[in-house]
Design an enzyme around this catalytic site. Sequence first.
Site, PDB file in Angstrom:
ATOM      1  N   HIS A   1       0.981  -1.343   0.042  1.00  0.00           N
ATOM      2  CA  HIS A   1       0.171   0.320  -0.051  1.00  0.00           C
ATOM      3  C   HIS A   1       0.772   1.326   0.089  1.00  0.00           C
ATOM      4  CE1 HIS A   1      -3.059   2.574   1.489  1.00  0.00           C
ATOM      5  NE2 HIS A   1      -1.931   3.410   2.220  1.00  0.00           N
ATOM      6  N   GLU A   2       1.930   1.293   1.021  1.00  0.00           N
ATOM      7  CA  GLU A   2       2.817   2.483   0.744  1.00  0.00           C
ATOM      8  C   GLU A   2       3.447   2.709  -0.294  1.00  0.00           C
ATOM      9  OE1 GLU A   2       2.760   4.675   3.330  1.00  0.00           O
ATOM     10  OE2 GLU A   2       1.306   3.719   4.599  1.00  0.00           O
TER      11      GLU A   2
ATOM     12  N   HIS B   1       1.521   4.454  -3.057  1.00  0.00           N
ATOM     13  CA  HIS B   1       1.710   5.952  -3.041  1.00  0.00           C
ATOM     14  C   HIS B   1       2.769   6.514  -3.768  1.00  0.00           C
ATOM     15  CE1 HIS B   1      -1.497   6.554  -0.211  1.00  0.00           C
ATOM     16  NE2 HIS B   1      -1.007   6.052   0.798  1.00  0.00           N
TER      17      HIS B   1
ATOM     18  N   GLU C   1      -5.642   7.176  -0.721  1.00  0.00           N
ATOM     19  CA  GLU C   1      -5.824   5.924   0.064  1.00  0.00           C
ATOM     20  C   GLU C   1      -6.298   4.752  -0.543  1.00  0.00           C
ATOM     21  OE1 GLU C   1      -4.238   5.321   2.680  1.00  0.00           O
ATOM     22  OE2 GLU C   1      -3.364   7.455   2.400  1.00  0.00           O
TER      23      GLU C   1
END
Length: 477
Positions: free
Chosen positions: A340-341, A344, A419
Amino acid sequence: MDILENNILLAVLAFSWLMYVWEEYLGARQRHLYRTVKSVPASLEGVLDQETFTKARLYGLDKSSFGCWSSLYSQIESTLILIFGGIPFMWKVSTDSIEYFGYGPDYEILLSIVFMLYAQLYSTITSQPWSLYSTFVLEEKHGFNKQTLPFYIKDSIKKLVVGMALAMPITALLIYIIKIGGDYFFIYCWLFIFVVSLVLITVYADYIAPLFDKFTPLPDGALRSRIEALAASIDFPLKKLFVVEGSKRSAHSNAYFYGFFKNKRIVLFDTLLEDYSPLNKEEEEKKKQENTEGKEVPEGKTEEKKEVEDSTTGKKGEGDEKKHKKQGCNDDEILAVLGHELGHWKLNHNLKNLIISNVNTFLCFMLFAMLFKRDDLYLAFGFTTKPIIIGLIIIFQFIFSPYHVILNFLMTVNSRRFEFQADAFAKSLKMAKELKSSLIKLNKDNLGFPVTDWLYSSWNYSHPPLLERLKGLEKSE
């Protein structure tokens, strides 16, 4: 009462109280849910057990109630400061201080630095009761505080010293640029702030953050190898991989990355890692001590003791290992969190935020250049002279306040959008199941209350609530 008759000051105070009432209204909506939703809703069955749900509800209620009282204090304090001329009084005290050492008001940069120092000391002192209560009462009550009072005092002093050491030269140079920059000083100010922000981003984690927390390289092993393989699979230029000892101050968990170009670092909180979490190790040590206290307990009796302990938590029949392993994520879940990070980064979210931030900074300095010489702005706040630092405070903090409210809301909306996109990226890496599991675990570890008022959530949460993220992950599975 003359100062109250000033239309500018009245407008500033009216808007300030309007926003306070609005945010308290939103807080009351969420507190209503904390008080009334006492059982796990059907949509959450299988996600949270009743015990954790109740703990999260009570934690959320305590935090919200505390926030209500602290916000009221802050609002009253700032109002009284404006009405009774607290800012010009502090300026006079600063002027008297430098005059004692033979310097006059003409030394504007020195005077501004002294004013900043006094203002920061005042803010630090008046905020301490609230900070102490939050840390040693509220967070302690719910099992999150890990700080001792000596550690807290040392940490607070260190933050004050480091913060002022950074802020004073930056402010001094900014005032100097405004004084010598001519009609287009706002362009030079924007460039200066842009360079400073890049430098701080670069040096913060390597030189500033280690002053407060211990960073150690993640040891060689399966987890490190898998993280490096994940980074390589999406061409993320991973340079270093750290574990930060965040457990010294809090049981909350987190992960982030930083750095420019080909020099990226990933930082994992020890509370995020199941195998590193001090809470898990403490529980394991207690278990060992219980079994080796010098009592010869038959094996059957040990099992009986475990059965009784489990029944007190409502988790009858669960194994001892499962009972004690109650914080952090396993390796698969950590990989999903990092997926997920890294999403970004891959989707350029940080770059987009940097661009938005710098466009905003440029516009603010341009508008400041149009306004900062107006006499009425300074007179409204009790000043007959026009110090640059006072102009910065009046315009950026008060005059631009409606604009900042709108911008912050739009940034919150955009953050939630980012997100969901990062979740979708992790899902594209075949990590949807593990990411859902990690989100549930982290929500439990941090006692996040998953039932949120839609209006409160939309205004305050930069990250979508748990249920929304779980639904988003399920949509394209």
